[in-house]
Design an enzyme around this catalytic site. Structure first.
Site, PDB file in Angstrom:
ATOM      1  N   ARG A   1      41.844  36.568  33.064  1.00 10.69           N
ATOM      2  CA  ARG A   1      41.485  35.661  34.179  1.00 10.69           C
ATOM      3  C   ARG A   1      41.142  34.265  33.684  1.00 10.69           C
ATOM      4  O   ARG A   1      41.383  33.281  34.366  1.00 10.69           O
ATOM      5  CB  ARG A   1      40.310  36.257  34.974  1.00 10.69           C
ATOM      6  CG  ARG A   1      40.754  37.324  35.955  1.00 10.69           C
ATOM      7  CD  ARG A   1      39.622  37.763  36.854  1.00 10.69           C
ATOM      8  NE  ARG A   1      38.816  38.815  36.268  1.00 10.69           N
ATOM      9  CZ  ARG A   1      37.541  38.718  35.938  1.00 10.69           C
ATOM     10  NH1 ARG A   1      36.883  37.594  36.152  1.00 10.69           N
ATOM     11  NH2 ARG A   1      36.898  39.742  35.416  1.00 10.69           N
TER      12      ARG A   1
ATOM     13  N   VAL B   1      41.916  42.315  36.488  1.00 11.83           N
ATOM     14  CA  VAL B   1      40.519  42.701  36.264  1.00 11.83           C
ATOM     15  C   VAL B   1      40.017  42.249  34.883  1.00 11.83           C
ATOM     16  O   VAL B   1      38.818  42.232  34.639  1.00 11.83           O
ATOM     17  CB  VAL B   1      40.267  44.227  36.444  1.00 11.83           C
ATOM     18  CG1 VAL B   1      40.657  44.697  37.817  1.00 11.83           C
ATOM     19  CG2 VAL B   1      40.937  45.044  35.379  1.00 11.83           C
ATOM     20  N   SER B   2      40.905  41.883  33.993  1.00 14.37           N
ATOM     21  CA  SER B   2      40.518  41.535  32.619  1.00 14.37           C
ATOM     22  C   SER B   2      39.929  40.119  32.555  1.00 14.37           C
ATOM     23  O   SER B   2      40.600  39.141  32.893  1.00 14.37           O
ATOM     24  CB  SER B   2      41.759  41.620  31.716  1.00 14.37           C
ATOM     25  OG  SER B   2      41.622  40.776  30.599  1.00 14.37           O
ATOM     26  N   PRO B   3      38.669  39.985  32.093  1.00 10.02           N
ATOM     27  CA  PRO B   3      38.074  38.640  32.027  1.00 10.02           C
ATOM     28  C   PRO B   3      38.863  37.657  31.143  1.00 10.02           C
ATOM     29  O   PRO B   3      39.117  36.530  31.575  1.00 10.02           O
ATOM     30  CB  PRO B   3      36.655  38.888  31.512  1.00 10.02           C
ATOM     31  CG  PRO B   3      36.360  40.305  31.916  1.00 10.02           C
ATOM     32  CD  PRO B   3      37.666  41.032  31.805  1.00 10.02           C
TER      33      PRO B   3
END
Ligand SMILES: N[C@@H](CCC(=O)N[C@@H](CS)C(=O)NCC(=O)O)C(=O)O
Length: 218
Positions: free
Chosen positions: A16, A11-13
């Site tokens: 990602r 979920v961490s930008p």
């Protein structure tokens, strides 16, 4: 030689964005997911690797690195230094770096500032000025894309991949991108990039979580 290891939270930008670069460089990677919600990043073993306990973190043989943009530029320089993803021409590279800093210090920073109270302080709404600040940054990004397919020119670079991780997050928390014509067209264009769907799944999970906490849509 040991494989490249990525400590990752989908979920961490920033996490990602590193995975997008790994996919676009077609590198073999062992992904170790740390669930930040469950505090797995505070385990002693991980703190020995990264005392700052943040994802993304890589271990490449015995070389340890964190901070997404530092990791991303290292990976291109180490594994494919001639790649268009991080051009060697100093002027072009300067533009790519500018866009990377724009993501860290403006666009992502504004998203982070808007969602942290929702994630950590049980806020159920995002103040209008924080929404406006994100839109203002999207307007700047729209300007970068005027007359060109990618944020730095005619080729996709690591700047596009970092900005994709952020813009997909903005999309999935429910901000309507349609008023930003160039950003919308670029976002569609990104769908052909390796790792696009995988990134989208993480963004969707993040967006779903934020939306579930808000009293009204973004
Ligand atoms: N500027 C860093 C940000 C890294 C970061 O703060 N990651 C968050 C997840 S999005 C994290 O690991 N937080 C856990 C902590 O700070 O303990 C980067 O781009 O890598």
């Amino acid at each position: 030689m040991a494989p490249l290891v990525l400590y990752h939270f989908p979920v961490s930008p920033p996490s990602r964005s590193v995975l997008l670069v790994i996919r676009n460089l077609e590198l073999d990677v062992e992904i170790k997911v740390l669930n930040l919600m469950a505090g797995e990043h505070m385990q002693e073993d991980f703190i020995k690797i990264n005392p700052q306990h943040t994802v993304p973190t890589i271990v490449d043989d015995e070389y340890v690195l964190w901070e997404s943009k530092a990791i991303i530029t290292y990976l291109v320089e180490q594994y494919n230094p001639e790649s268009d993803l991080y051009p060697t021409d100093p002027k072009l590279r300067g533009i790519v770096n500018q866009r990377l800093y724009f993501d860290s210090t403006v666009l992502y920073a504004r998203v982070f500032s808007a969602v942290v109270p929702v994630m950590r302080q049980a806020a159920t709404s995002i103040p209008q000025e924080k929404k406006d600040a994100i839109k203002d940054a999207l307007r700047t990004l729209d300007g970068y894309l005027d007359g060109q397919d990618w944020t730095t020119g005619e080729n996709c670079t690591v700047a596009d991949l970092c900005l994709l991780a952020t813009v997909s997050t903005i999309d999935k928390i429910g901000l309507d991108l349609s008023e930003f014509d160039n950003v919308s067209a670029w976002y569609d264009r990104c769908s052909s990039l390796p790792g696009y769907d995988e990134n989208g799944e993480g963004a969707e999970a993040f967006g779903g979580f934020i939306k579930s906490k808000l009293d009204e849509p973004f």
